[in-house]
Design an enzyme around this catalytic site. Structure first.
Site, PDB file in Angstrom:
ATOM      1  N   ASP A 183       0.575  -1.281   0.033  1.00  0.00           N
ATOM      2  CA  ASP A 183       0.039  -0.053   0.043  1.00  0.00           C
ATOM      3  C   ASP A 183       0.814   1.265   0.086  1.00  0.00           C
ATOM      4  O   ASP A 183       0.628   2.144  -0.880  1.00  0.00           O
ATOM      5  CB  ASP A 183      -1.018  -0.106   1.189  1.00  0.00           C
ATOM      6  CG  ASP A 183      -2.011   1.082   0.986  1.00  0.00           C
ATOM      7  OD1 ASP A 183      -2.232   1.473  -0.064  1.00  0.00           O
ATOM      8  OD2 ASP A 183      -2.566   1.655   2.372  1.00  0.00           O
ATOM      9  N   LEU A 238      -4.052  -6.325  -1.019  1.00  0.00           N
ATOM     10  CA  LEU A 238      -2.858  -6.590  -2.085  1.00  0.00           C
ATOM     11  C   LEU A 238      -1.431  -6.286  -1.609  1.00  0.00           C
ATOM     12  O   LEU A 238      -1.157  -5.390  -0.698  1.00  0.00           O
ATOM     13  CB  LEU A 238      -3.016  -5.722  -3.371  1.00  0.00           C
ATOM     14  CG  LEU A 238      -4.366  -6.039  -3.907  1.00  0.00           C
ATOM     15  CD1 LEU A 238      -4.684  -4.895  -5.322  1.00  0.00           C
ATOM     16  CD2 LEU A 238      -4.419  -7.434  -4.748  1.00  0.00           C
ATOM     17  N   CYS A 262     -15.545  -6.393 -16.710  1.00  0.00           N
ATOM     18  CA  CYS A 262     -16.728  -5.228 -16.352  1.00  0.00           C
ATOM     19  C   CYS A 262     -17.787  -4.949 -17.622  1.00  0.00           C
ATOM     20  O   CYS A 262     -18.660  -4.635 -17.344  1.00  0.00           O
ATOM     21  CB  CYS A 262     -15.852  -4.015 -16.237  1.00  0.00           C
ATOM     22  SG  CYS A 262     -15.010  -3.817 -14.495  1.00  0.00           S
ATOM     23  N   CYS A 271     -18.889   1.978  -4.143  1.00  0.00           N
ATOM     24  CA  CYS A 271     -18.442   1.429  -5.762  1.00  0.00           C
ATOM     25  C   CYS A 271     -18.141   0.003  -5.691  1.00  0.00           C
ATOM     26  O   CYS A 271     -18.276  -0.831  -6.374  1.00  0.00           O
ATOM     27  CB  CYS A 271     -17.139   2.133  -6.079  1.00  0.00           C
ATOM     28  SG  CYS A 271     -15.441   1.956  -5.242  1.00  0.00           S
TER      29      CYS A 271
END
Length: 377
Positions: A134, A169, A188, A243
């Protein structure tokens, strides 16, 4: 050494230590990402939390001499709490985003990456490794996308076929020439549900975000929240999941694979009023173990005040008046002034009128005026 065989051993070991997905890619520069980052910078869409040197963000060889490969890992986190607590009148609750439930994910991923490093060194003592999670220079999402962990969704998250976008991640740059995995095709399609669901219009288009409009970013700032976003924040005290919850791939996804990621509901969905009175020591004791505490107490208190205004919680008026009178922070004091006007009532009005006579800070004076203006509309 047979690198292909070693790769299989490493994949098997990653499963043993609780890594849910692992992928490999080259350490070649992320050329397409560089052009996007430059564009983001030109448009003023960056948050300011990123590594400022774009070349470092896209060039692994600048971070590790002799870099040849990058190992990407993903750990799935829960989308629902096992134990729920309800928000009710007089005892309203805020919410931390799902990525801040449980133990700070930075610690969780670093622990897994450290184990991977030890395993690699046990087989190849001369290996060169550089891990990051990160806050490192590289884009975790760009690495994961190229390593086949998932595709980069229109919500700017990595979406995996197994766990949706509810994954943490991390990566290791290495000089070991692992065979790269193939990226996953974007799935998507024409779906824009995440873009449509964004409360502030921060998702400009698929894969492009204006961080300065993103609620997740706004809740982490230390300044007064711009007026246009305050009602949009709702009861979020840290982060935003709109989202993600709107994404069809995430429908029904809820993995509880790691005990340290399980939410304490009293922390993940805390009562709002007690937050206003926490000392720094109390805040650290209660919230210090979660990633949402990284900016300290003041942003969370400011967000809690906005949430109380969202609920128009009249029971919070005495606490907000006390903040308006005694709080040293102009941001917290000003937010309380606005919230008092939003909630309303005679006690709030009297407090605002008195504060107008005594307040010296220009920004707080403006917030007092905003609070008083609620009574004129």
């Amino acid at each position: 050494m047979d690198i292909q065989k070693f790769k299989k051993e490493l994949i098997a070991y990653s499963t043993e230590i609780g890594i849910d997905k692992i992928g490999f890619t080259t350490a070649a520069p992320f050329t397409k990402l560089k052009s996007r980052l430059i564009k983001q910078q030109e448009l003023g869409y960056q948050s300011g939390f990123e590594e400022p040197d774009i070349d470092k963000r896209v060039t692994p060889a600048m971070l590790l001499e002799g870099a040849q490969s990058i190992i990407s890992i993903a750990l799935a986190y829960p989308a629902k709490m096992n134990d729920r607590v309800e928000s009710k009148k007089g005892d309203r609750r805020g919410i931390f985003s799902r990525a801040s439930w449980g133990l700070d994910y930075h610690h969780i991923l670093r622990e897994r990456l450290n184990k991977l490093e030890k395993f690699i060194f046990s087989k190849l003592p001369e290996a060169k490794l550089k891990s990051m999670v990160d806050t490192g220079e590289l884009s975790d999402r760009a690495v994961a996308e190229r390593a086949g962990i998932g595709w980069s969704g229109k919500n700017c998250s990595i979406i995996t076929s197994e766990f949706g976008s509810y994954v943490y991640l991390g990566e290791i740059i290495t000089n070991i020439p692992f065979e790269p995995d193939l990226p996953i095709e974007d799935q998507c399609g024409s779906c824009t549900k995440c873009i449509d669901a964004c409360p502030t219009g921060a998702l400009i288009q698929g894969g492009q975000i204006n961080a300065n409009r993103c609620i997740s970013f706004l809740t982490q700032t230390k300044e007064l929240i711009p007026d246009e976003f305050r009602d949009k924040i709702g009861n979020r005290v840290y982060g935003c999941d709109s989202c993600q919850t709107a994404c069809p791939v995430n429908k029904g996804v809820n993995f509880h694979l790691h005990e340290e990621m399980e939410a304490d509901p009293e922390v993940a969905k805390p009562l709002l009023k007690p937050i206003l009175k926490l000392s720094n020591r109390e805040f650290k004791k209660r919230f210090g173990s979660v990633s949402g505490a990284w900016r300290g107490k003041k942003p969370i208190q400011r967000n809690a005040i906005i949430a109380l205004a969202h609920f128009k919680d009249e029971s919070a008026v005495p606490d907000l008046i006390d903040i308006l009178k005694n709080e040293p922070s102009s941001v917290t004091r000003g937010t309380a002034a606005w919230a008092l006007g939003k909630i309303g009532g005679e006690a709030a009005l009297r407090a605002l009128k008195k504060a107008k006579e005594l307040e010296k800070d220009i920004d707080v004076q403006k917030e007092i005026e905003k609070g008083l203006n609620f009574y004129n509309n």
